[in-house]
Design an enzyme around this catalytic site. Sequence first.
Site, PDB file in Angstrom:
ATOM      1  N   CYS A 105      46.060  31.319  59.100  1.00 52.86           N
ATOM      2  CA  CYS A 105      45.400  30.356  59.984  1.00 52.86           C
ATOM      3  C   CYS A 105      43.990  30.788  60.368  1.00 52.86           C
ATOM      4  O   CYS A 105      43.259  30.029  61.002  1.00 52.86           O
ATOM      5  CB  CYS A 105      46.260  30.125  61.224  1.00 52.86           C
ATOM      6  SG  CYS A 105      47.728  29.141  60.877  1.00 52.86           S
TER       7      CYS A 105
ATOM      8  N   LYS B  66      41.124  28.491  59.252  1.00 53.56           N
ATOM      9  CA  LYS B  66      40.797  27.227  59.906  1.00 53.56           C
ATOM     10  C   LYS B  66      39.315  27.105  60.197  1.00 53.56           C
ATOM     11  O   LYS B  66      38.632  28.096  60.486  1.00 53.56           O
ATOM     12  CB  LYS B  66      41.556  27.110  61.236  1.00 53.56           C
ATOM     13  CG  LYS B  66      42.981  26.605  61.107  1.00 53.56           C
ATOM     14  CD  LYS B  66      43.557  26.303  62.485  1.00 53.56           C
ATOM     15  CE  LYS B  66      44.918  25.638  62.383  1.00 53.56           C
ATOM     16  NZ  LYS B  66      45.450  25.297  63.720  1.00 53.56           N
TER      17      LYS B  66
ATOM     18  N   ASP C 231      52.224  24.984  69.606  1.00 52.30           N
ATOM     19  CA  ASP C 231      52.343  26.307  69.003  1.00 52.30           C
ATOM     20  C   ASP C 231      50.964  26.939  68.904  1.00 52.30           C
ATOM     21  O   ASP C 231      49.942  26.264  68.809  1.00 52.30           O
ATOM     22  CB  ASP C 231      53.069  26.278  67.648  1.00 52.30           C
ATOM     23  CG  ASP C 231      52.346  25.490  66.571  1.00 52.30           C
ATOM     24  OD1 ASP C 231      51.458  24.682  66.905  1.00 52.30           O
ATOM     25  OD2 ASP C 231      52.684  25.675  65.394  1.00 52.30           O
TER      26      ASP C 231
END
Length: 350
Positions: free
Chosen positions: A20, A23, A230
Amino acid sequence: MSAGEMAVVRLTQYSHGGGCGCKIAPAQLQEILRDLPKFIPDPRLLVGLETGDDAAVYQLNGAQALVLTTDFFMPIVDDPVDFGRIAATNALSDVYAMGGTPILALAVLGMPINTLPMEAIQGIMHGGQQVCREAGIVLAGGHSIDAPEPIFGLVAAGLVHPDHLRRNSSAQRGDTLLLTKPLGVGVMTTALKKDKLSPEGYLEVLRVMTQLNRPGAWLAQEAAVHAITDVTGFGLLGHLLEVARGSGVRTQLIHAKVPVLAEARALTGQGIFPGAARRNWEGYREQIQAGTLSLEEQLLLSDPQTSGGLLLAVAPQAVAGVLERLHREDFGWAGIVGQCLDGQPGIEVV
């Protein structure tokens, strides 16, 4: 070829970023989405673009709504099977974060076919399929392309009763903030790429990243659990800021209570952070009262998490019961990290 043998491939060397942490930075994403209409004129679309929530939700009938999301990224670890497991767990997390139960997944696969061994690509797919089986769903197909860097993830679909849908924008003043997994994933996977993570640290961070956020489905059925999201690529501060803005509440984060993986804390002292942590912090620092936080603490709270924990806003009288059940279900790190207060939407770190 075994998983151990496939790890020699060093998947992380095939990509410029991983997990992630790939991103787009929060400020850049806001700019990209700035001119798109956030409110779509369809009463059946229960959740769309308006609050940056974890998934889209579309009502099918009085008792069912479809939760739909997609999530994919470049390798965060070297072992192909582990990478497939992490990417699939991370994608399914968005369904759980809306209070849904996954029902089906499709694979998103982009691979440098001429440079990456076929056994490694097969290992990635096997890892994704393992997690889907663990979640009780079928990996039913997908789409693949020949790409310059390895990419894997899922399109995930789930179901939720409209009355049990939980958003990131429904926290209430007086709520207690809970976090179910520790921070430090970005720090530790950055250390892995630099060959500075211990074997024990790898096993610990792998366990965090491959633990399904199943509790989201039952948490959403608790009336006292008002909001769920989350924690992923924007770090704890970024996702908490979305909760604060969407809910119209001021949040107070008690940084000493935020759980952090032990080796991650040690690595921060060596100046090991992913570049995305710094981009995250620069993107929202002006909206956060950080008090006397050190640079290391600021970056840890901005550390991009891959398949991170659930951030919950819970009525105070229900906190003990929620934590007891989370601990019983092997979320031993779960604990109180702050509260929602009156005042201008934002974050105060104390």
